[in-house]
Structure formats: C-alpha cells, structure tokens
Design a protein around this motif. Structure first.
Motif, mmCIF file in Angstrom:
data_model
loop_
_atom_site.group_PDB
_atom_site.id
_atom_site.type_symbol
_atom_site.label_atom_id
_atom_site.label_comp_id
_atom_site.label_asym_id
_atom_site.label_seq_id
_atom_site.Cartn_x
_atom_site.Cartn_y
_atom_site.Cartn_z
ATOM 1 N N ILE A 1 82.443 108.978 79.501
ATOM 2 C CA ILE A 1 82.725 109.147 78.387
ATOM 3 C C ILE A 1 82.001 108.634 77.485
ATOM 4 C CG2 ILE A 1 84.677 108.630 76.537
ATOM 5 C CD1 ILE A 1 86.588 108.539 79.204
ATOM 6 N N LEU A 2 81.255 107.622 77.541
ATOM 7 C CA LEU A 2 80.467 106.917 76.678
ATOM 8 C C LEU A 2 79.174 108.008 76.690
ATOM 9 C CD1 LEU A 2 80.605 103.181 77.290
ATOM 10 C CD2 LEU A 2 81.261 104.403 75.511
ATOM 11 N N THR B 1 65.682 105.172 67.912
ATOM 12 C CA THR B 1 66.689 105.410 68.890
ATOM 13 C C THR B 1 66.499 104.816 70.150
ATOM 14 O OG1 THR B 1 66.376 107.697 68.163
ATOM 15 C CG2 THR B 1 67.607 107.631 70.082
ATOM 16 N N SER B 2 65.565 104.480 70.658
ATOM 17 C CA SER B 2 65.461 103.532 71.875
ATOM 18 C C SER B 2 66.108 102.272 71.581
ATOM 19 C CB SER B 2 63.995 103.514 72.310
ATOM 20 O OG SER B 2 63.378 104.970 72.635
ATOM 21 N N ILE B 3 65.627 101.497 70.574
ATOM 22 C CA ILE B 3 66.194 100.264 70.244
ATOM 23 C C ILE B 3 67.838 100.254 69.928
ATOM 24 C CG2 ILE B 3 66.410 98.453 68.637
ATOM 25 C CD1 ILE B 3 63.305 98.977 68.087
ATOM 26 N N VAL B 4 68.266 101.388 69.268
ATOM 27 C CA VAL B 4 69.904 101.471 69.308
ATOM 28 C C VAL B 4 70.447 101.719 70.771
ATOM 29 C CG1 VAL B 4 71.499 102.890 68.273
ATOM 30 C CG2 VAL B 4 69.518 102.361 66.951
ATOM 31 N N ILE B 5 69.739 102.439 71.690
ATOM 32 C CA ILE B 5 70.307 102.610 72.846
ATOM 33 C C ILE B 5 70.425 101.422 73.663
ATOM 34 C CG2 ILE B 5 70.188 104.078 74.852
ATOM 35 C CD1 ILE B 5 69.370 106.557 73.402
ATOM 36 N N SER B 6 69.226 100.728 73.669
ATOM 37 C CA SER B 6 69.160 99.430 74.160
ATOM 38 C C SER B 6 70.056 98.323 73.941
ATOM 39 C CB SER B 6 67.837 98.810 74.048
ATOM 40 O OG SER B 6 67.622 97.824 74.814
ATOM 41 N N ILE B 7 70.442 98.419 72.526
ATOM 42 C CA ILE B 7 71.673 97.277 72.099
ATOM 43 C C ILE B 7 73.004 97.804 72.692
ATOM 44 C CG2 ILE B 7 72.774 96.564 69.978
ATOM 45 C CD1 ILE B 7 69.871 96.717 68.647
ATOM 46 N N ILE B 8 73.247 99.116 72.452
ATOM 47 C CA ILE B 8 74.705 99.682 72.899
ATOM 48 C C ILE B 8 74.741 99.507 74.478
ATOM 49 C CG2 ILE B 8 75.758 101.735 73.333
ATOM 50 C CD1 ILE B 8 74.563 102.663 70.581
ATOM 51 N N LEU B 9 73.763 99.859 75.248
ATOM 52 C CA LEU B 9 73.787 99.357 76.692
ATOM 53 C C LEU B 9 73.870 98.086 77.033
ATOM 54 C CD1 LEU B 9 71.231 102.044 78.033
ATOM 55 C CD2 LEU B 9 74.004 102.165 78.244
ATOM 56 N N SER B 10 73.326 97.089 76.345
ATOM 57 C CA SER B 10 73.261 95.656 76.341
ATOM 58 C C SER B 10 74.655 95.225 76.227
ATOM 59 C CB SER B 10 72.314 94.914 75.690
ATOM 60 O OG SER B 10 71.066 95.285 75.881
#
Length: 63
Positions: free
Chosen positions: A10-11, A44-53
């Motif tokens: 879903i995410l 975009t890479s930084i935002v995705i990294s924060i969300i996955l963390s």
C-alpha cells in the motif's frame, strides 16, 4: 509477515501515485545540453530515505 507485506504494498502504491503526479521535487538537479539530459533526484532520494527509515523504525518497535 503477510500484514507487513500488505502495508508495504500500500505504501509503495501511494508513493508511486504521488511521484507520478508531482514528478520532481524542487532541488532535484536537471542539466540539459543539446541532445543530452542529466537528471539527479537528490531531494527525492533524501525524502524517500527519510520515509523508509521511519517505516523501518516503526516496524522494529512492534517486533
């Protein structure tokens, strides 16, 4: 395990939907010279990294 896979699916669906309509974030690097285009999605890479963390942190707390 099944519940975690459904939540991650879903995410991924939500992230894909948002990225399709937003495109690129401000701060992403795009260089166009002649027939060549270089695109480096740093923000975009930084935002995705924060969300996955955050997601992995939440899953590790319930383990």
């Amino acid at each position: 395990m099944g519940k975690m896979l459904m939540i991650m699916g879903i995410l991924l669906l939500v992230v894909g939907f948002v990225m399709h309509f937003i495109g690129k974030l401000p701060g992403d690097i795009v260089v166009k010279k002649g027939n060549t285009t270089f695109y480096f999605p740093i923000v975009t890479s930084i935002v995705i990294s924060i969300i996955l963390s955050l997601i992995f942190y939440v899953f590790s707390r319930f383990r």
